[in-house]
Design a protein around this motif. Structure first.
Motif, PDB file in Angstrom:
ATOM      1  N   LEU A   8     -57.172 -90.173  -5.502  1.00 22.02           N
ATOM      2  CA  LEU A   8     -57.530 -91.330  -4.680  1.00 22.02           C
ATOM      3  C   LEU A   8     -58.881 -91.897  -5.089  1.00 22.02           C
ATOM      4  CD1 LEU A   8     -56.345 -90.112  -1.154  1.00 22.02           C
ATOM      5  CD2 LEU A   8     -55.268 -91.837  -2.612  1.00 22.02           C
ATOM      6  N   TRP A   9     -59.835 -91.047  -5.477  1.00 23.57           N
ATOM      7  CA  TRP A   9     -61.154 -91.509  -5.904  1.00 23.57           C
ATOM      8  C   TRP A   9     -61.048 -92.387  -7.144  1.00 23.57           C
ATOM      9  CZ3 TRP A   9     -65.497 -91.779  -3.396  1.00 23.57           C
ATOM     10  CH2 TRP A   9     -65.716 -90.932  -2.318  1.00 23.57           C
ATOM     11  N   ARG A  10     -60.099 -92.073  -8.011  1.00 25.03           N
ATOM     12  CA  ARG A  10     -59.937 -92.850  -9.247  1.00 25.03           C
ATOM     13  C   ARG A  10     -59.494 -94.283  -8.967  1.00 25.03           C
ATOM     14  NH1 ARG A  10     -57.777 -87.720 -10.986  1.00 25.03           N
ATOM     15  NH2 ARG A  10     -59.229 -86.795 -12.452  1.00 25.03           N
ATOM     16  N   GLU A  11     -58.884 -94.533  -7.810  1.00 24.63           N
ATOM     17  CA  GLU A  11     -58.383 -95.858  -7.465  1.00 24.63           C
ATOM     18  C   GLU A  11     -59.449 -96.754  -6.835  1.00 24.63           C
ATOM     19  OE1 GLU A  11     -54.903 -95.431  -5.051  1.00 24.63           O
ATOM     20  OE2 GLU A  11     -53.894 -94.187  -6.550  1.00 24.63           O
ATOM     21  N   LEU A  12     -60.585 -96.195  -6.475  1.00 24.42           N
ATOM     22  CA  LEU A  12     -61.653 -96.994  -5.882  1.00 24.42           C
ATOM     23  C   LEU A  12     -62.356 -97.836  -6.937  1.00 24.42           C
ATOM     24  CD1 LEU A  12     -63.278 -94.442  -3.424  1.00 24.42           C
ATOM     25  CD2 LEU A  12     -61.884 -96.419  -2.829  1.00 24.42           C
ATOM     26  N   PRO A  16     -67.785 -99.217  -4.714  1.00 23.21           N
ATOM     27  CA  PRO A  16     -66.974 -99.394  -3.498  1.00 23.21           C
ATOM     28  C   PRO A  16     -67.774 -99.924  -2.317  1.00 23.21           C
ATOM     29  CG  PRO A  16     -67.408 -97.071  -3.884  1.00 23.21           C
ATOM     30  CD  PRO A  16     -67.956 -97.821  -5.061  1.00 23.21           C
ATOM     31  N   ASP A  17     -67.102-100.713  -1.495  1.00 25.31           N
ATOM     32  CA  ASP A  17     -67.693-101.197  -0.254  1.00 25.31           C
ATOM     33  C   ASP A  17     -67.699-100.036   0.741  1.00 25.31           C
ATOM     34  OD1 ASP A  17     -67.084-102.374   2.661  1.00 25.31           O
ATOM     35  OD2 ASP A  17     -68.260-103.838   1.499  1.00 25.31           O
ATOM     36  N   PRO A  18     -68.853 -99.704   1.337  1.00 31.48           N
ATOM     37  CA  PRO A  18     -68.929 -98.550   2.236  1.00 31.48           C
ATOM     38  C   PRO A  18     -67.949 -98.630   3.417  1.00 31.48           C
ATOM     39  CG  PRO A  18     -71.127 -99.318   1.697  1.00 31.48           C
ATOM     40  CD  PRO A  18     -70.163-100.329   1.139  1.00 31.48           C
ATOM     41  N   GLU A  19     -67.767 -99.813   3.982  1.00 26.39           N
ATOM     42  CA  GLU A  19     -66.882 -99.945   5.146  1.00 26.39           C
ATOM     43  C   GLU A  19     -65.417-100.075   4.735  1.00 26.39           C
ATOM     44  OE1 GLU A  19     -68.610-102.068   8.782  1.00 26.39           O
ATOM     45  OE2 GLU A  19     -69.599-103.055   7.069  1.00 26.39           O
ATOM     46  N   ASP A  20     -65.113-101.060   3.885  1.00 23.66           N
ATOM     47  CA  ASP A  20     -63.721-101.346   3.548  1.00 23.66           C
ATOM     48  C   ASP A  20     -63.076-100.269   2.683  1.00 23.66           C
ATOM     49  OD1 ASP A  20     -63.894-103.727   4.974  1.00 23.66           O
ATOM     50  OD2 ASP A  20     -64.392-104.909   3.193  1.00 23.66           O
ATOM     51  N   ASP A  21     -63.799 -99.784   1.675  1.00 22.28           N
ATOM     52  CA  ASP A  21     -63.214 -98.831   0.738  1.00 22.28           C
ATOM     53  C   ASP A  21     -63.373 -97.374   1.150  1.00 22.28           C
ATOM     54  OD1 ASP A  21     -62.411-100.906  -1.004  1.00 22.28           O
ATOM     55  OD2 ASP A  21     -64.400-100.947  -1.920  1.00 22.28           O
ATOM     56  N   LEU A  22     -64.503 -97.059   1.820  1.00 24.49           N
ATOM     57  CA  LEU A  22     -64.793 -95.655   2.136  1.00 24.49           C
ATOM     58  C   LEU A  22     -64.645 -95.317   3.611  1.00 24.49           C
ATOM     59  CD1 LEU A  22     -67.916 -95.206  -0.168  1.00 24.49           C
ATOM     60  CD2 LEU A  22     -65.521 -94.683  -0.679  1.00 24.49           C
ATOM     61  N   GLY A  23     -64.504 -96.332   4.466  1.00 31.00           N
ATOM     62  CA  GLY A  23     -64.304 -96.076   5.890  1.00 31.00           C
ATOM     63  C   GLY A  23     -65.569 -95.737   6.660  1.00 31.00           C
ATOM     64  N   TYR A  24     -66.754 -96.011   6.074  1.00 29.73           N
ATOM     65  CA  TYR A  24     -67.999 -95.746   6.785  1.00 29.73           C
ATOM     66  C   TYR A  24     -68.258 -96.832   7.817  1.00 29.73           C
ATOM     67  CZ  TYR A  24     -69.242 -92.430   3.077  1.00 29.73           C
ATOM     68  OH  TYR A  24     -69.265 -91.391   2.202  1.00 29.73           O
ATOM     69  N   GLU A  25     -68.872 -96.470   8.915  1.00 26.53           N
ATOM     70  CA  GLU A  25     -69.305 -97.434   9.920  1.00 26.53           C
ATOM     71  C   GLU A  25     -70.818 -97.572   9.806  1.00 26.53           C
ATOM     72  OE1 GLU A  25     -69.666 -97.814  14.743  1.00 26.53           O
ATOM     73  OE2 GLU A  25     -68.225 -96.413  13.918  1.00 26.53           O
TER      74      GLU A  25
END
Length: 72
Positions: A8-12, A16-25
């Motif tokens: 999954l990391w290879r597809e980023l 990466p956008d912290p919110e959209d791609d990684l799910g960070y708030e």
């Protein structure tokens, strides 16, 4: 078949956008220099008081604090 986390990391994207791609708030934080250790440490607190009730704080070395606005 489910993908492995490693795959999954290879597809980023490379940046990466912290919110959209990684799910960070993203949250607003306050940085308060401490009076201990000659002010070398900083207390990092969320501005949202609800989060404080959840023990959401850290104490870090002042040299670890970077203003991301300065990096742009």
């Amino acid at each position: 078949m489910a993908q492995a986390v490693e795959d999954l990391w290879r597809e980023l994207p490379p940046n990466p956008d912290p919110e959209d791609d990684l799910g960070y708030e993203l949250v607003e934080l306050d940085f308060i220099p401490t009076s201990t250790s000659g002010g070398k440490e900083v207390l990092v607190l969320p501005t949202d008081e609800e989060m404080l009730r959840e023990d959401a704080f850290i104490v870090i070395d002042r040299s670890s604090v970077e203003d991301l606005g300065d990096l742009a």
